[in-house]
Design an enzyme around this catalytic site. Structure first.
Site, PDB file in Angstrom:
ATOM      1  N   CYS A  72     -10.223 111.901  78.666  1.00 14.31           N
ATOM      2  CA  CYS A  72      -9.757 111.415  77.372  1.00 14.31           C
ATOM      3  C   CYS A  72      -8.837 112.463  76.743  1.00 14.31           C
ATOM      4  O   CYS A  72      -9.073 113.663  76.870  1.00 14.31           O
ATOM      5  CB  CYS A  72     -10.938 111.158  76.436  1.00 14.31           C
ATOM      6  SG  CYS A  72     -12.011 109.811  76.955  1.00 14.31           S
ATOM      7  N   HIS A 102     -14.913 114.345  81.275  1.00 15.95           N
ATOM      8  CA  HIS A 102     -14.695 114.014  79.872  1.00 15.95           C
ATOM      9  C   HIS A 102     -13.739 115.032  79.268  1.00 15.95           C
ATOM     10  O   HIS A 102     -13.651 116.173  79.726  1.00 15.95           O
ATOM     11  CB  HIS A 102     -16.015 114.036  79.097  1.00 15.95           C
ATOM     12  CG  HIS A 102     -16.970 112.976  79.547  1.00 15.95           C
ATOM     13  ND1 HIS A 102     -16.807 111.656  79.224  1.00 15.95           N
ATOM     14  CD2 HIS A 102     -18.087 113.044  80.322  1.00 15.95           C
ATOM     15  CE1 HIS A 102     -17.777 110.943  79.760  1.00 15.95           C
ATOM     16  NE2 HIS A 102     -18.568 111.759  80.442  1.00 15.95           N
TER      17      HIS A 102
END
Length: 885
Positions: free
Chosen positions: A628, A585
């Site tokens: 991301c 992430h």
């Protein structure tokens, strides 16, 4: 006239009025009116759905329904969206008044999901996740009105959460259950969506007291209305459609008429004619289903009526309220129109115009890719002449879309409606074979047209240096299965390529392979029906040893700074080639680590890479990053003169995407198997001879396949001409053929993709759906899902409040999420950035994976000169009760 006569006439008049009033309530004197309103989309380009629902609420409210009997689902990201020209206001007509004021926020954000919708219909509070807790507590004498506005496709209507849908069979089962429980006297259901007829066609019984109308039949689009460029057009500043044609037709009809004198049958005719093709250049067929005898009831019985319309005399339909013939926009093209007007209205040469152009081109590219693949599959199955006819075949009227709904749900290919009838007679393996053949055909076409002259090959790639690699999965938890699967797959490629274990450093928490939730203990796969990629992977740094300090030390070759683990580091010299792959992430300016207290910050990573270069620790380095907003780790920071080339899964302001998720996976793994960018480069390496493929070729192939985000390049671009073999080696069974055209990808992208930030929600939703009814497992899964939704809402609310306190209600959101021009780093003062994140978390709780999307807000606070004292004050105010952390 005598006083007695006047008195008599007055009493007669009052009696008449009283009788008239009582006649309006006599049909519902023993029951209550209830309503459920739901807008199933999110995003500013879907403005119209929430506008429709808000307008419906105002009609019901004026009709006398109480808020306690009106339940509203809407994401609530429109009224205060930075792109809304009238903050806090939603309109449903170019000259319309605000329809947003006063609307209850019963279920917003991620609370708008299929499970909550079903729970509300059934009156089941115990299975709700968040929200107001309001449900349909209706009984055998009550009337229920349901209105649903969203995108749809055959057998499905959408929900804001990726991977969540309302399936026709599930909806009908819920309605039947409500009927069996004597939960209403009668129900009317209005549905606005493309192909909405397929939600009831052949499924809704005539004997359960439900009457439904839909915006379209089962094979056509419904239409956006009051759109830019049409007449009447939205006011200046609006680049979206304000409503939907079917919805506007019944809503504006209710605005004008005395609903105590108008039946549903009359309104159906008004809506049908206004929505029909003879009134507009494009339109749809409004349909009726269920118990049509209910259409003879007065609308008042369900919606009440506005007293201001009491003296209105109903006239037979002759024309729609707007007598002109505007062009309407297909719901499936409304986003395209929105992007077009964004581009048209943005100043020339601005970042806004560049971004709008990218959005428009990307949307067109996605559509062309889908269209091409469907045509190729059809030709391979049925030949050139018959393919179109067979794939677009529609079942006879009265038959449901599909017989095997579990098959339909498992495949979950709502975007490819042409294949529904076909695929449910095929195996998943057969579908994948067909898709591969279609892509192979595409690549053959590409080679024929473009040739391979631009790809120079060589028989020998000799270097006196050594290949080194560092692979890191920065997450933990079974819901993050895909990150360790990606890293294990990368290891297998390197190992087959000839790299030795002593030159491959692996970081991964190692809690997936033998997790109790893994249906194949000791095995990790990276694609459906894939081989085990876990076997043989070195466990250099596992558990708590996966941290930023060890990561930096391993890059720098500093064994003394290592704590725990194997002690293996990049002991590289000036002739060596290094490949680093990081998957996890991410957020603006940072990457995650398994510990909530730890992160890799962009500025710190740059410092380490520069130090490695200054120490002559490599000849060249290639860095692949899956996360991301991963572009923010290098944008404006990575120099072009330190011999490093990097690509990222996304630019600096967007999510990256997981793929091969549970709906696509035959095994009961329950989560996503890989990430789209990572799968793209990994499967490309599996398929091709790396002695003949350059980084430039792989970048183009990965960029084309990764169609949900913008794959980026940074650093020394001269390295794109180097061959992958130089860093990754090549298997002993290397392909002898040259790589195919740049447009091809090893296995295409028909698989479902899920935003990395929504992957955990997708995982918990799958667990809820899979668990046996009333089991402890289902209860636990419900808790996990509820807690995740609650965490998200807490972060959303606190950041929004902080923005309002710092910059005002109108500008708070816009200033917090402002993106700097291309080429500039995220923030100037990185120590401020770190301190502000720590300060927020100390007062408002951990950001969590989802909350990481707000790190840009803290960067913008630093860039705006906000003091630490000010942030402390507003954080304490926004998060009045400090949460447990």
């Amino acid at each position: 006239m005598s006083r007695h006569v006047l008195l008599f006439l007055t009493l007669l008049s009052l009696t008449s009025i009283s009788q008239s009033s009582s006649s309006k309530v006599e049909d519902i004197s023993n029951g209550t009116r209830w309503a459920v309103l739901i807008a199933g989309s999110r995003g500013y380009d879907n403005y119209r759905h929430q506008a429709d629902v808000c307008h419906a609420y105002q009609i019901l409210k004026k009709g006398g329904l109480k808020d306690e009997n009106i339940i509203v689902f809407m994401y609530d990201d429109i009224a205060f969206n930075p792109r809304n020209p009238r903050p806090g206001v939603i309109i449903n007509n170019p000259d319309g008044s605000d329809v947003y004021q006063g609307v209850p926020k019963d279920y917003t954000g991620m609370e708008v999901n299929s499970l909550n919708f079903y729970a509300v219909l059934l009156g089941n509070r115990s299975t709700l996740f968040g929200g107001s807790g309001k449900v349909l507590n209706s009984g055998p004498n009550d009337r229920v009105f349901i209105y649903y506005a969203d995108h749809g496709s055959p057998g499905i209507v959408g929900m804001p959460i990726e991977g969540d849908y309302v399936y026709a069979k599930d909806l009908i089962d819920v309605l039947k259950k409500k009927h069996d429980a004597r939960g209403y006297k009668s129900m009317v259901f209005y549905m606005e969506a493309c192909d909405s007829g397929s939600m009831f066609e052949g499924l809704l019984p005539n004997n359960i007291n439900i009457y439904a109308t839909t915006a379209a039949n089962s094979k056509e689009s419904s239409w956006g209305f009051y759109c830019p460029g049409d007449f009447p057009s939205p006011p200046p500043g609006y680049d979206v459609c304000l409503g939907d044609l079917y919805s506007i037709s019944w809503l504006e009809d209710c605005d004008e008429h005395d609903l105590s004198k108008e039946t549903f049958a009359k309104q159906y005719e008004v809506v049908r004619r206004r929505t029909a093709a003879n009134g507009y250049l494009d339109a749809s067929h409004v349909m009726q289903f269920g118990n049509k005898r209910l259409s003879e009831e007065f609308i008042f019985t369900y919606m009440g009526t506005n007293p201001e319309n009491d003296n209105y005399t109903y006239l037979e339909y002759t024309a729609s309220p707007s007598t002109s013939r505007p062009r309407v926009v297909s719901q499936r093209n409304a986003d395209l129109l929105h992007f077009r007007y964004k581009f048209h209205n943005a100043p020339d040469g601005s970042d806004a115009k560049l971004e709008a152009h990218k959005e428009l081109v990307d949307e067109i590219s996605r559509r062309k890719k889908v269209d091409y693949h469907m045509k190729q599959i059809g030709k391979l199955l049925f030949g050139y002449d018959k393919s179109s006819k067979v794939l677009t075949n529609v079942r006879p009227q009265g038959e449901p879309l599909v017989d095997d709904w579990d098959c339909f749900k498992m495949l979950n290919i709502e975007k490819f409606k042409f294949l529904v009838n076909l695929i449910c007679r095929m195996s998943i393996q057969g579908l994948l074979v067909l898709l591969f053949l279609s892509l192979l055909s595409e690549s053959t076409i590409g080679n024929t047209l473009g040739g391979n002259d631009s790809i120079r090959t060589t028989d020998h790639h000799k270097s006196k240096g050594t290949r080194w690699a560092l692979l890191i999965a920065g997450s933990s938890g079974y819901e993050n299965y895909r990150h360790q699967a990606d890293v294990c797959h990368a290891y297998q490629i390197l190992k087959k390529g000839g790299l030795k274990d002593e030159n491959i450093v692996v970081f991964m928490y190692d809690d997936i392979a033998n997790s109790p939730e893994n249906p194949r203990p000791g095995v990790i796969i990276n694609k459906p029906n894939g081989k085990d990629v876990y076997h043989g992977v070195p466990k250099d740094y596992t558990g708590d040893a996966v941290n930023s300090s060890n990561f930096y030390a391993a890059i720098l070759g500093d064994k003394a700074a290592i704590k725990g683990g194997s002690g293996k580091v990049l002991e590289t010299g000036p002739d060596d080639h290094i490949f680093i792959y990081y998957t996890d992430h991410g957020a603006a300016g940072l990457l995650g680590m398994p510990s909530d207290e730890d992160a890799v910050y962009a500025k710190d990573l740059m410092r380490v890479l520069k130090k490695k270069h200054a120490a002559k620790g490599f000849k060249s380095m290639v860095f692949y990053l899956e996360a991301c907003e991963s572009g923010s780790m290098f944008e404006g920071l990575l120099p072009k003169n330190i011999n490093i080339y990097t690509t990222t899964a996304a630019n600096g302001e967007e999510s990256s995407y997981a793929t091969y998720c549970s709906g696509d996976v035959p095994e009961k793994i329950g989560t996503c198997l890989g990430d789209l960018y990572s799968i793209s480069w990994l499967e490309d390496c599996d398929a091709h001879d790396l002695r003949k493929e350059t980084f430039e070729v792989q970048y183009e192939r990965v960029r084309n396949r990764t169609d949900e985000s913008h794959v980026m390049q940074y650093g020394d671009m001269s390295y794109i001409k180097q061959f992958l073999y130089t860093y990754l080696g090549v298997t002993s069974k290397a392909h002898s053929h040259a790589p195919p055209a740049l447009t091809a990808s090893p296995s295409g992208s028909i698989s479902r993709t899920v935003s990395q930030r929504d992957a955990a929600l997708f995982y918990f939703l799958y667990k809820v759906n899979r668990a046996p009814t009333n089991s402890h497992e289902k209860l636990e899964a419900n808790k996990q899902l509820y807690n995740e939704i609650a965490r998200r809402k807490r972060v959303d609310d606190s950041i929004t409040k902080i923005g309002e306190l710092l910059f005002g209600t109108e500008k708070g959101s816009e200033l917090l999420m402002k993106v700097r021009p291309s080429g500039q780093p995220l923030v100037d003062d990185w120590e401020c950035f770190k301190m502000f994140i720590r300060t927020y978390e100390s007062r408002c709780g951990k950001l969590s994976t989802y909350g990481m999307k707000y790190t840009r807000a803290f960067a913008n606070m630093c860039n705006a000169g906000i003091s630490l004292e000010k942030l402390v004050a507003v954080s304490d105010q926004a998060c009045s009760k400090k949460p447990h952390v």
